[in-house]
Design an enzyme around this catalytic site. Sequence first.
Site, short mmCIF file in Angstrom:
data_model
loop_
_atom_site.label_atom_id
_atom_site.label_comp_id
_atom_site.label_asym_id
_atom_site.label_seq_id
_atom_site.Cartn_x
_atom_site.Cartn_y
_atom_site.Cartn_z
N SER A 102 -10.14 38.52 30.74
CA SER A 102 -9.12 37.51 31.07
C SER A 102 -9.03 36.54 29.90
O SER A 102 -9.94 35.73 29.68
CB SER A 102 -9.50 36.78 32.35
OG SER A 102 -9.44 37.64 33.45
N LYS A 177 -2.31 37.38 35.33
CA LYS A 177 -3.69 37.00 35.67
C LYS A 177 -3.83 35.48 35.69
O LYS A 177 -4.54 34.92 36.55
CB LYS A 177 -4.67 37.60 34.67
CG LYS A 177 -6.14 37.20 34.91
CD LYS A 177 -6.64 37.65 36.29
CE LYS A 177 -8.03 37.09 36.61
NZ LYS A 177 -9.09 37.74 35.84
N LYS A 245 -12.42 28.22 32.10
CA LYS A 245 -11.70 28.82 30.97
C LYS A 245 -10.31 29.29 31.41
O LYS A 245 -9.31 29.03 30.72
CB LYS A 245 -12.53 29.99 30.41
CG LYS A 245 -11.88 30.78 29.30
CD LYS A 245 -11.23 32.08 29.78
CE LYS A 245 -12.21 33.02 30.44
NZ LYS A 245 -11.57 34.29 30.88
#
Length: 303
Positions: A102, A177, A245
């Site tokens: 990701s 995502k 993140k």
Amino acid sequence: MAHTAGNTKIGFIGLGIMGDPMARNLLKAGYDVTAYTLETEKVEQFAKDGGKGASSIAEAVEDADVVITMVPASPQVEAVVLHEGGVLENIREGGLIIDMSSITPQTSIEVAAAAKAKGVRALDAPVSGGEAGAIEAVLSIMVGGEQEDFDAAKPILEALGKTIVLCGPAGSGQTVKAANQLIVAVNIEAVAEAVVFLKKSGVDLNAALDVLNGGLAGSTVLTRKKDSILAGDYQPGFKIDLHHKDMGIVTDAARAVGAAVPAGALVAQLVASLRAQGDGGLDHSALVRSVKRLSGENPDGAN
């Protein structure tokens, strides 16, 4: 040509919480998998359990038809794929890179462009479903890239997940995502707030969450996380550090296209706060601990 178990060698980079069960599911599906990760003991265990171990990226990649990368963030993808000794330096011409990390959409676009310049195909294919989804091979996989490459990779992806969708060109998988992580974070925060509210109100928490999950308030988050939240067990299926993140990716990407994400921005700050309080290594359901603190509760107390 589709990359089926009988005709495909896979190099797998990254045996973390998600990567290890994913690589093992490829073994179970009959693929020839050579794995590399920084922790030597994980490589050795993978080899003992029927896979092949490599002592470097080059060794994992040199004979591979397909290379899958599953590492924490954009800097690691850049190091593993683009830098000296990395995947692009060692993969054969015509090979396929499937990055399942990701990362930022921009990094995926850069990887795809660098791969194309070397005659290598690339897909960005981040996943959702957490550790349980990886173990059970029921991940949702969001893919960016070319249709032909997606079709070739689909048998591999079907060994890892159940919902597999080509979302658009390079970077599109990462954009979807990012949206996924936005929805999950806001959902977990809502569940956390409901848990603390219900507990402080003296309601039977187990019964309340059961009935809520049977109605419109029900969610995969509640189904997956209810028992661990009730037990106060925040062993990481997906760490706060990683969701921190990802929320940075969401807010940056939204700003770049002019999309307002006010709830996401707030939850991003709550995730950052929880991390600053030392809970970054816990599961993202530990947002309950943050709400407890804000409500004057002991975060280590029973739910």
